[in-house]
Each structure stands twice: as structure tokens, then as C-alpha cells.
Design an enzyme around this catalytic site. Structure first.
Site, short mmCIF file in Angstrom:
data_model
loop_
_atom_site.label_atom_id
_atom_site.label_comp_id
_atom_site.label_asym_id
_atom_site.label_seq_id
_atom_site.Cartn_x
_atom_site.Cartn_y
_atom_site.Cartn_z
CE1 TYR A 1 -2.47 -3.39 1.46
CE2 TYR A 1 -4.34 -1.69 0.77
CZ TYR A 1 -3.69 -3.32 0.88
OH TYR A 1 -5.20 -3.87 1.19
CE LYS B 1 -11.17 -5.63 6.84
NZ LYS B 1 -11.28 -6.06 7.76
C1 PHB Z 1 -7.16 -6.43 -4.75
O1 PHB Z 1 -6.84 -7.18 -4.81
O2 PHB Z 1 -8.16 -6.16 -5.58
C2 PHB Z 1 -7.45 -5.43 -3.73
C3 PHB Z 1 -6.20 -5.54 -2.13
C4 PHB Z 1 -5.67 -5.49 -1.53
C5 PHB Z 1 -7.24 -3.76 -1.11
C6 PHB Z 1 -8.06 -3.60 -2.47
C7 PHB Z 1 -7.85 -4.95 -3.14
O3 PHB Z 1 -6.95 -3.00 0.01
#
Ligand code: PHB
Ligand code: APR
Length: 395
Positions: A201, A297
Site C-alpha cells: 500500500y 472489506k
Molecule cells: C485486490 O487485490 O483487489 C485488493 C487488495 C487489497 C485491497 C483492495 C483490493 O485493499
């Protein structure tokens, strides 16, 4: 046609509900307006909490998930050119997340429904729900062969945010709560092995970026973009350049590139329906609430609702107990509001805002990120919410 529970929508909420009911001997019919190929190929979320994995296993849909799902014990927060690992499992009682695409969850549930020979109709668009205050509500739907009626004891509205069920609730009897965000996500699926072992992230001056994955061969990425952005505004080279910039580290970690096989833009919003039961109409999943995707979520909430609803309907049919149905909304709102707060917190933790308020928020945001990396207490709060607080013991 008649059934006990008429289910509108073959997303995770509707399909899981149908299977959990089937295992308890409660009949249902699932009606889905899209065709099967479309539903199977729709790329959505991909992070499963332990409680979600447990629910899918309980439904009998866990075999491939346990074999192919990628179990992750941590996530990375990347900012200021550096990566900081949050050891999620260590901080959250050993619990881990499983990375497994929503489209795979949906495919497994469709296959299961087929294998037990239970009714699931694609290309069946529900046009009206009526009589939800009576003992025998009716669903009207349209297929290639014409218009049909399905009489049932209960209607489960699992038809997503833009479905017909919530719209059928009497105006004025629905209290809703909403927050909009001044950004959207460009989602990208690329045929390239992930360049990181865990999800990254990233907070960057140019906006948020997320490096996720679907399998050892497929990577999933998201970029914060302006609302109203079109996916066609983002040719491949622009996407890779922006990902390279926003995910860059001072120690020059590589980002491998590959063929982009899907790209789409999603708006971001928080929405909660204050009442999920309206007579014999019960809303579940995105039909009742939306979270911004940052906290991962949405899918987990849809699964949690389906589980609570299946138990409530089973108590009604098997024990004549109306209690769990009466408390359906209250039971669900507990996990919904926890997820709402966490999702909106994760969103403001990582996204870039323009303007004067943005400058203040920007500094506070960096301080918050640094605090998360320094303080075990702060990181534990993130970790617990990330894996889902469903199993928490009271303090
Ligand atoms: C996803 O892989 O689609 C994904 C992963 C983490 C998130 C949101 C989407 O926080
Ligand atoms: N008639 C029949 N089916 C309908 C109708 C209708 N009038 N309207 C909508 N549907 C179908 C949609 O085509 C869709 O397949 O209802 C289904 C709803 O599924 P989802 O949108 O996947 O919603 P849900 O099962 O609640 O799952 C929520 O999906 O959007 C993501 O992030 C979200 O991961 C979360 C999950």
C-alpha cells in the site's frame, strides 16, 4: 413457480446464501440478470479474511481456495521512498489473510450450485418485487422466453448497489448513511509475476498506489485517479510509468511489467442502509452497504451478511424461531460499521488530497503513517481490523 427463498443476484452474497440454505434443507432459486460467462469473468476484490475462508469452507466451497489461495502474514506500507512491513498475523493472534480473486469465489460457488442440481438462472432480470409485507411476496423477472413470476416466503435482495431490491423499499422508511470521496481507482490486471511477496500500500505525492496479486503469474494494481477518469485515458505505458513512480523505493526495488489484460475505473463511496429487513425482503451485501475498496472489506462483508442471514432463515424454518430474523439488521450492522470505519480510515490514511485542507491533511497523514510503523499499539489496531475483528475477545 414457488420456492422458500427467492434470491436476487448471483454475486458472492446470493450464491453463498443459496448454498448455506441448501445445506440446511431450505430451498431457494437464484436469479441473475447477467449471463454466466460475464459473471465468471468479472474482476473484483481479492482479499479474504479468515472468517470468510471459514464460511466458504463451511459451505463446501473451500477446496480450490485452500489449494490455490495465497496466504499472507503481513502487508507493506510504502511512503517516503521506503517500505515498512506490518506483521499482521503476529499482531492479530496468528490470523492471516488469503489472496484469492472474487471471481474465483463466484466460480466455485456456481460450480457447487450446479453439482447439487439446485436452481440458478442466468439472463433472468428481476423487474419488480411486490408483497414484501405479506406472507407470500412475489418476484417478477424477465428472461429470453418472456416474463415470469416467482412466489416465495422470503426475498433475499443480493443484487448489488444498483439492484432493484433496495429501490423497492417504501420511500421514507429507509434511513441511509453516506460519504463520498474525491477520488477513484483505476484497477489493472497484468500477466506478470508479482514484484512483491506481500501486498504493498503506497502513499505518494502523486496519489495512492496498490500492488496486489491474483496468483504467482498474475499481478493486480490500483492507482488513485480523478473521479470521472476513463480507463481509455490510461494506455499501458502511462500506467506502468505511474506505477513505477508511485511504487519507487530509494533502494531501487524492481517493478516487472507484463501484458495488461484488464483495466477499469471504480468510484469510491461509503454507504450504509440503516435497516436491512423490510417485512419479508432482506437485503445483503452491496445491496445494503458499500465500502471504499482500500480496506478490502466489500467481499468479506457480503459473506458475513450471507452467513448471518442463512442462520436466521434456518432458525425460522427448522426451529420456528423468529428471533435471529428479527435481529438480522442489528447483528449485521455491528460488523458493517466496524468495516465502514476501518475502510474510511485506510482510505484517508493513504490517498492524496488537493487544496489547502490537503496540505494540513498531508502532514498529518505522514505522521500517522510513521506512528503506525513505530508503535506496536497502532499497528495492532490496523492488523486486527485488516484480518477482521469478528473473533476478537472483549478487553
Ligand atoms: C485486490 O487485490 O483487489 C485488493 C487488495 C487489497 C485491497 C483492495 C483490493 O485493499
Ligand atoms: N436482477 C437480477 N440480478 C441482478 C439485478 C436484477 N435486477 N440487479 C443486479 N443483479 C445482479 C448483478 O448482476 C450481480 O451479479 O446482482 C449481483 C450482485 O452481485 P455483486 O455486485 O457481486 O454484490 P454482492 O454479492 O453483494 O458482493 C459484494 O462485490 O462489488 C463487489 O466490492 C464488492 O466485493 C464486494 C462484492
Amino acid at each position: 413457480m414457488r420456492t422458500q427463498v427467492g434470491i436476487i443476484g448471483a454475486g458472492p452474497a446470493g450464491l453463498l446464501l443459496a448454498q448455506l440454505l441448501h445445506r440446511q434443507g431450505v430451498d431457494s432459486v437464484v436469479l441473475e440478470r447477467q449471463d454466466e460467462a460475464y459473471v465468471r469473468s468479472r474482476i473484483r476484490a481479492g482479499v479474504l479474511e479468515p472468517a470468510t475462508v471459514e464460511a466458504l469452507c463451511e459451505a463446501g466451497a473451500g477446496e480450490r481456495l485452500l489449494r490455490e489461495g495465497l496466504v499472507h502474514h503481513g502487508i507493506e506500507l510504502r511512503f517516503g521512498g521506503r517500505g515498512h512491513r506490518i506483521p499482521v498475523s503476529r499482531l492479530a493472534g496468528g490470523r492471516a489473510i488469503t489472496v484469492y480473486g472474487q471471481q474465483e469465489v463466484v466460480a466455485d460457488l456456481i460450480d457447487l450450485r450446479r453439482s447439487v442440481g439446485a436452481p440458478l438462472e442466468f439472463g433472468a432480470e428481476v423487474t419488480a418485487v411486490a408483497g414484501t409485507d405479506s406472507a407470500s411476496p412475489v418476484i417478477t423477472y424477465r428472461t429470453a422466453t418472456g416474463e415470469h413470476e416467482l412466489r416465495c416466503d422470503f426475498i433475499a435482495g443480493c443484487d448489488g448497489f444498483h439492484g432493484v431490491s433496495r429501490a423497492a423499499v417504501r420511500p421514507g422508511s429507509l434511513r441511509t448513511y453516506q460519504r463520498d470521496y474525491p477520488y477513484a481507482w483505476l484497477g489493472v490486471l497484468a500477466a506478470v509475476p508479482p514484484s512483491a511477496e506481500e501486498l504493498v500500500y503506497a502513499r505518494h505525492e502523486r496519489g495512492f498506489a496498490l500492488h496486489s496479486m491474483r496468483s504467482p503469474q498474475m499481478s493486480r494494481f490500483y492507482l488513485q485517479v480523478e473521479p470521472g477518469t476513463k480507463a481509455t485515458d490510461w494506455p499501458d505505458e502511462r500506467i506502468w510509468k505511474e506505477l513505477r513512480t508511485r511504487l519507487a523505493t530509494d533502494d531501487g526495488r524492481r517493478l516487472d511489467e507484463g501484458e495488461i489484460v484488464d483495466r477499469s475505473v471504480t468510484g469510491m463511496r461509503s454507504f450504509v442502509c440503516g435497516e436491512m429487513r423490510h417485512g419479508r425482503l432482506l437485503l445483503a451485501g452491496d445491496a445494503a452497504h458499500i465500502v471504499p475498496p482500500t480496506g478490502a472489506k466489500g467481499l468479506n462483508l457480503a459473506v458475513a451478511d450471507a452467513r448471518v442471514l442463512a442462520r436466521a432463515l434456518t432458525a425460522h424454518y427448522r426451529a420456528g424461531d423468529p428471533g435471529p430474523l428479527d435481529s438480522y439488521t442489528a447483528t449485521c450492522l455491528e460488523h458493517i460499521w466496524r468495516a465502514q470505519d476501518f475502510s474510511s480510515w485506510m482510505t484517508t490514511l493513504l490517498h492524496r488530497q488537493e487544496g489547502a485542507a490537503g496540505e494540513f491533511d498531508d502532514r498529518a497523514q505522514l505522521s500517522r503513517l510513521e506512528y503506525l510503523c513505530r508503535s506496536r499499539a497502532a499497528a495492532t489496531a490496523l492488523a486486527e481490523n485488516y484480518v477482521g475483528t469478528g473473533l476478537l475477545c472483549p478487553a
